[in-house]
Motif scaffolding. Sequence first.
Motif: not given
Length: 403
Positions: A287-288, A293-294, A296, A341, A344-345, A353, A355-356
Amino acid sequence: MTTTEQSYATPPQLADTLKKYQQTAAFVGLVFLLLLVAGYFFAVPEQFLRSYLVGFFFWFGMGMGCLVLLMIHFVSGGAWGVMIRRPLEAGTRTLYVMWLLFLPLLILAPKLYFWADPAHAADKIVQAKHLYLNLPFLWIRWLIYGVVWLGLTTLLNKWSRLEDETKSWKYSSALEKLSGPGIVAYFFTITFCAVDYLMSLDVTWASTIYGFLVAAGQALSAMSLVVAVLILLGKYAPMDHAITKRHLHDLGKLMLALVMFWAYLSFSQYLIIYSANLPQEITWYVRRLNGGWQWVGLILLLFHFALPFALLLSQTLKKNPKTISSIAIFIICIRVVDIFWLVEPNFVDVTHPVFTISWLDFVAPIGFGGLWLAMFFRTLPTRPLLPLGEPNLQKALNHGREH
């Protein structure tokens, strides 16, 4: 001037400054908390709870970080702790309110936690973990946490006040004896707390490092805050003559150590899971590391570790009040990103996934920050700015003046 001649009471000019900070923080906190509450009705209730968790857990962690650093000082001694002892004590006294602010998360847990929703009671993973992850036991653990955290806070602050009043070694010894088991109790309770409110957001995932990772972040947040506050206090008499560059250098080294400790734990967790490459363990990172998200994660790598690490290596920067204060404030801001981090994910689709981010994710940290700082600045000047009964006070005041 000797310690017996100096009361280290808050001077009127500093008291006025702290009162202005308190009033400003209270106003900002109230406005943004009202916006957060409005978000529950005008946005998605689940998003309100996620953002609430991000903002609340960061500032709750600030108080807990103050608690563990205070106990570490009592156990280890040293000039570094004497200078920041009063800000640390003021930070611990916010826990009386912050502990109560767990209640919305407890009451509305079925809307936030997959395992707490009766609709998912038949899920095999939920059933396997039901002995621990159930609402009655969650409430019981919250009460246990309160007894431990508030009990430690009450005794440490009470005995510290009596130490000032009596100048007796009796209370200095009691503070040291309590802090040893208190540190152990802190790590046990904060580990379970991190599992309860953060790690259980993804019921399929587990990490044995997680509790220490959260604790390292809390200590780093608290150390950064008290360094910034110490610089503020050092602008006014009598603290302007009490604080030396050697004190700032020591505190900067502790900040550097905590930055490295957080990075070590983060990398260790990633390396272990990456090496095993087991489907049930990799979802947290899948997910991250995808869908935006990566970036972040990259921000945390660069600005939570690389940049502070590089800056804090410099003796010159650590000894300069302006630069060490700026670094400390920067670390506090990036710490909020780390909590974001962690939270939220967990609510994005693991297969796709994306990013929001919500406006409530900005509102909540500011709102809780205003509330926390208002309490902090209100209680800070109620005691002398240095612990007058501290046996090592004179040694701490002479620290950095040997030449």
